[in-house]
Scaffold this motif. Structure first.
Motif, short mmCIF file in Angstrom:
data_model
loop_
_atom_site.label_atom_id
_atom_site.label_comp_id
_atom_site.label_asym_id
_atom_site.label_seq_id
_atom_site.Cartn_x
_atom_site.Cartn_y
_atom_site.Cartn_z
N VAL A 87 29.31 57.56 59.33
CA VAL A 87 30.30 58.77 59.57
C VAL A 87 31.18 57.91 60.84
O VAL A 87 30.92 57.99 62.14
CB VAL A 87 29.91 60.22 59.94
N LEU A 88 32.61 57.90 60.50
CA LEU A 88 33.43 57.07 61.95
C LEU A 88 34.56 58.49 62.35
O LEU A 88 34.66 58.91 61.29
CB LEU A 88 33.72 55.84 61.38
N HIS A 89 34.20 58.28 63.54
CA HIS A 89 34.84 59.92 63.84
C HIS A 89 35.64 59.12 65.09
O HIS A 89 34.79 58.66 66.09
CB HIS A 89 33.77 61.08 64.26
N ARG A 90 36.35 59.80 66.09
CA ARG A 90 36.98 59.90 67.33
C ARG A 90 36.29 60.87 68.21
O ARG A 90 37.16 62.19 67.95
CB ARG A 90 38.00 59.02 67.50
N GLY A 91 35.41 60.41 69.38
CA GLY A 91 35.28 61.66 70.09
C GLY A 91 34.22 62.77 70.26
O GLY A 91 33.95 63.05 68.90
N ARG A 92 33.75 63.65 70.73
CA ARG A 92 33.31 64.38 70.70
C ARG A 92 34.03 66.01 69.45
O ARG A 92 32.58 66.53 69.42
CB ARG A 92 33.09 65.39 72.32
N CYS A 107 25.01 59.31 59.55
CA CYS A 107 25.11 59.02 60.90
C CYS A 107 26.29 58.67 61.75
O CYS A 107 27.13 58.14 61.02
CB CYS A 107 24.22 57.38 60.23
N LEU A 108 26.06 59.26 62.31
CA LEU A 108 27.58 59.34 63.24
C LEU A 108 27.69 58.16 64.33
O LEU A 108 27.06 58.15 65.59
CB LEU A 108 27.42 60.73 63.82
N PHE A 109 29.03 57.63 64.30
CA PHE A 109 29.44 56.67 65.00
C PHE A 109 30.83 56.92 65.48
O PHE A 109 31.41 56.67 64.88
CB PHE A 109 29.79 55.03 63.76
N ASP A 110 30.88 56.72 67.31
CA ASP A 110 32.51 57.44 67.52
C ASP A 110 32.86 55.95 68.13
O ASP A 110 32.66 55.02 68.29
CB ASP A 110 31.98 58.01 69.23
N LEU A 111 34.20 56.33 67.23
CA LEU A 111 34.98 54.84 67.37
C LEU A 111 35.59 54.56 68.80
O LEU A 111 36.11 53.14 69.14
CB LEU A 111 36.25 54.87 66.22
N ASP A 112 35.36 55.42 69.96
CA ASP A 112 35.83 55.89 71.04
C ASP A 112 34.79 55.08 71.74
O ASP A 112 35.48 54.47 73.48
CB ASP A 112 35.98 56.86 71.12
N GLY A 134 34.14 46.66 66.66
CA GLY A 134 34.17 45.66 65.18
C GLY A 134 32.57 45.77 65.56
O GLY A 134 31.31 45.45 64.07
N ASP A 135 32.20 45.04 66.18
CA ASP A 135 30.67 44.60 66.18
C ASP A 135 29.48 45.31 66.14
O ASP A 135 28.59 44.85 65.91
CB ASP A 135 30.52 43.54 67.64
N LEU A 136 30.19 46.54 65.99
CA LEU A 136 28.29 47.40 65.36
C LEU A 136 28.98 48.27 63.99
O LEU A 136 28.65 48.73 63.44
CB LEU A 136 28.08 48.39 66.62
N VAL A 137 30.44 48.20 64.45
CA VAL A 137 30.90 49.12 63.36
C VAL A 137 30.93 48.68 62.11
O VAL A 137 30.30 50.01 60.89
CB VAL A 137 32.17 50.17 63.67
N VAL A 138 31.57 47.10 62.18
CA VAL A 138 31.62 46.69 60.20
C VAL A 138 29.84 46.64 60.01
O VAL A 138 30.03 46.71 58.88
CB VAL A 138 32.03 45.12 60.90
N PRO A 139 29.34 45.98 60.64
CA PRO A 139 27.89 46.23 60.28
C PRO A 139 27.46 47.34 59.94
O PRO A 139 26.76 47.43 58.43
CB PRO A 139 26.76 45.87 61.31
#
Length: 181
Positions: free
Chosen positions: A18-23, A146-151, A155-160
């Motif tokens: 799950v890609l999101h932005r901020g709390r 699994c939550l990944f905050d784009l803030d 890309g070094d972590l998000v893409v993988p």
């Protein structure tokens, strides 16, 4: 059984990046996702960001079927990423809460703890943990996000992470990943 995340339907055994932005966006996604299950009596496990367990519990009404763990209790017990201990925690929870009958569970893992760790091997270790998580998700009647905050992450972590999950949620859409490794 209905399982939705930000308006998108999910199925049992899904493991979703799950890609999101901020709390704020995280809370807009996670609190309804957990509430939906908790109201039906489904057990939930949420690996919260450091210092947020009490606020999450208060926001969800302190249900008995909710377990909250912070990174220091799971991912980084000794200050370093410990994937074996994470799986031990998750597997113990699943065996206690999801075995027998038609019990369905929800697991949420906020990965923001990884933003503060500097390790040359961290991305590779997280990829290996997520890939192992794909099999673990199919072992129990559950949905894991699994939550990944784009803030916090680039890309070094998000893409993988996108590559290592069978599905990705982005802006209300769940995208199947036929190339999941």
């Amino acid at each position: 059984m209905t399982v939705t995340l930000g308006g998108a339907g999910l199925a049992p055994h899904d493991h979703v990046c799950v890609l999101h932005r901020g709390r704020r966006q995280r809370e807009e996604l996670v609190l309804p996702f957990l509430s939906e299950g908790l109201e039906c009596g489904e057990p939930a496990l949420f690996f919260t960001p450091t210092g947020e367990s009490a606020a999450v519990r208060a926001a969800l009404g302190d249900p008995d079927n909710l377990e909250l763990l912070e990174p220091e209790d799971s991912y980084v017990r000794a200050g370093a990423f410990e994937p074996d201990q994470v799986f031990e925690v998750m597997d113990t929870w699943a065996r206690e809460r999801l075995c027998g009958g038609d019990v369905f569970g929800r697991v949420v893992s906020d990965m923001s703890w990884a933003a503060s760790i500097t390790s040359t091997n961290l991305v590779a270790e997280i990829i290996a943990e997520e890939q192992a998580g794909n099999g673990w998700c199919r072992s129990y009647n559950q949905v894991v996000i699994c939550l990944f905050d784009l803030d916090l992450f680039g890309g070094d972590l998000v893409v993988p992470m996108i590559r290592s999950h069978p599905k990705t949620w982005l802006s209300g859409v769940v995208i199947e990943n036929p190339g999941c490794v």
